[in-house]
Design an enzyme around this catalytic site. Structure first.
Site, PDB file in Angstrom:
ATOM      1  N   HIS A 142       4.856   0.123  -0.019  1.00 41.37           N
ATOM      2  CA  HIS A 142       5.574  -0.678   0.969  1.00 41.37           C
ATOM      3  C   HIS A 142       4.663  -1.739   1.559  1.00 41.37           C
ATOM      4  O   HIS A 142       3.445  -1.717   1.378  1.00 41.37           O
ATOM      5  CB  HIS A 142       6.175   0.215   2.062  1.00 41.37           C
ATOM      6  CG  HIS A 142       5.168   1.088   2.767  1.00 41.37           C
ATOM      7  ND1 HIS A 142       4.577   2.176   2.167  1.00 41.37           N
ATOM      8  CD2 HIS A 142       4.640   1.025   4.014  1.00 41.37           C
ATOM      9  CE1 HIS A 142       3.743   2.758   3.018  1.00 41.37           C
ATOM     10  NE2 HIS A 142       3.744   2.071   4.133  1.00 41.37           N
ATOM     11  N   HIS A 163       0.842  -1.190   0.000  1.00 35.88           N
ATOM     12  CA  HIS A 163       0.000   0.000   0.000  1.00 35.88           C
ATOM     13  C   HIS A 163       0.880   1.243   0.000  1.00 35.88           C
ATOM     14  O   HIS A 163       2.077   1.191   0.310  1.00 35.88           O
ATOM     15  CB  HIS A 163      -0.896   0.025   1.238  1.00 35.88           C
ATOM     16  CG  HIS A 163      -0.143   0.210   2.528  1.00 35.88           C
ATOM     17  ND1 HIS A 163       0.632  -0.809   3.086  1.00 35.88           N
ATOM     18  CD2 HIS A 163      -0.012   1.287   3.343  1.00 35.88           C
ATOM     19  CE1 HIS A 163       1.187  -0.352   4.197  1.00 35.88           C
ATOM     20  NE2 HIS A 163       0.824   0.907   4.382  1.00 35.88           N
ATOM     21  N   ASP A 219       0.687   5.158   1.785  1.00 37.35           N
ATOM     22  CA  ASP A 219      -0.026   5.809   2.876  1.00 37.35           C
ATOM     23  C   ASP A 219      -0.892   6.930   2.318  1.00 37.35           C
ATOM     24  O   ASP A 219      -0.424   7.744   1.508  1.00 37.35           O
ATOM     25  CB  ASP A 219       0.960   6.357   3.906  1.00 37.35           C
ATOM     26  CG  ASP A 219       1.693   5.244   4.648  1.00 37.35           C
ATOM     27  OD1 ASP A 219       1.181   4.108   4.668  1.00 37.35           O
ATOM     28  OD2 ASP A 219       2.771   5.517   5.214  1.00 37.35           O
TER      29      ASP A 219
END
Length: 336
Positions: free
Chosen positions: A276, A220, A222
């Site tokens: 990440h 994903h 952020d």
């Protein structure tokens, strides 16, 4: 506050075989997808005490979307105390942690939670967490802050003070790297001195009997502007670059800085949000303490006007969507 949290921590303590809902498809498993070359790339480490710190942050934000900072001015004992109270919270009896349970169904997304009950329809992730606002004071509800362990509130408030300073400094340097005034990002996101919202999370990844089959967190970016993370010494954070997954090596005393969606969008793609994920260990508990820097809820998600002037088109158009709406759509996997 809510119903019973079915925690991964409790599951791991009594587990014989890995439940199938945690097993990732072959193409997502960490062993099969992590780069294992002789000379893997290393994410940049920026010494904030040096004159070239700003330019190195800018380069890392463009190339990686993630970097580590050392000599950042956050005292080691402040970090150690934050980690102590986090560890001790997850060592409490389940009924004590349960007092702070999240209730997403009623809109309460702060508190103690787990992936076990919130990943409906998806492969589950191997983690529990504690999540709450730490700044500004108007956004903080201390009802979500644990009474135990001793010193929890004091540790988080002390760390928050340093995060307010550090995140402002990083935003200033990234703003300057775009040719904007140093305060441009903070002004856009915050709209005033107390507009930036800092959310503290404690991620808990217990030992897993078959870590090669699971993820502590799925890939994903952020949704916020910026994330600053401290972790224990158990490896697990990975970042994607050029189609490969790379381990983020533990640097003692460093803090990890992730560029989030809002900086990528505001920069009109000059900076990249870091894709990440988290892996887990068979023998050891991994923990991390990310602070998410959120714009104000009514912030309009869009490139900065000065970065789309003239012949440079906007790469992102969210139809005047607010950050609150953007967050709702991303969490619920709705079209943006």
């Amino acid at each position: 506050m809510a119903g019973v949290v079915q925690s991964v921590q409790a599951l791991a303590s009594s587990l014989g075989a890995l439940p199938p809902e945690f097993v990732r498809p072959e193409h997502e498993r960490p062993r099969a997808t992590t780069f294992r070359g002789a000379s893997p790339l290393q994410i940049p480490v920026v010494d904030m005490s040096l004159p070239d710190a700003g330019s190195r942050m800018v380069e890392a934000a463009r190339e990686w979307g993630i970097f580590q900072v050392v000599n950042h001015g956050v005292p080691a004992d402040t970090v150690a105390e934050l980690q102590r109270v986090g560890r001790e919270f997850f060592a409490l009896p389940q009924e004590e942690k349960q007092r702070y349970a999240m209730d997403p169904a009623s809109g309460k997304t702060e508190g103690y939670g787990s992936s076990v009950q919130r990943s409906t329809g998806d492969r589950k992730i191997w983690s529990d967490n504690l999540f709450h606002a730490i700044s500004p004071p108007a956004a903080v509800n201390h009802g979500f802050w644990p009474d135990k362990p001793r010193g929890y509130r004091e540790a988080n408030e002390a760390y928050c003070g340093h995060m307010r300073r550090l995140t402002r400094e990083v935003l200033e340097r990234l703003s300057a790297g775009l040719g904007l005034e140093k305060g441009a990002m903070a002004e856009a996101f915050a709209g005033g001195d107390d507009g930036l919202v800092l959310m503290q999370k404690v991620n808990f990844y217990p030992p897993c009997p078959q870590p090669e089959l699971v993820l502590g967190f799925a890939p994903h970016t952020d949704l916020c502007a910026l994330t600053v993370l401290v972790a224990n010494d158990v490896p697990g954070l990975q970042v994607s670059k050029d189609g490969h997954w790379y381990d983020v090596e533990h640097v003692p005393g460093a803090l990890i800085v992730n560029v989030g969606d809002q900086i990528e969008i505001l920069s009109n793609g000059r900076y990249r949000a870091a894709l990440h994920r988290a892996t887990v260990s068979k023998e050891k508990t991994r923990m991390s303490w990310p602070v998410f820097v959120h714009p104000r809820r009514e912030y309009i998600v869009a490139p900065h006007p000065r970065l789309v002037a003239g012949e440079i088109p906007a790469k992102y158009d969210y139809k005047a969507k607010t950050f609150e709406d953007y967050t709702y759509c991303k969490i619920n996997k709705l079209p943006q």
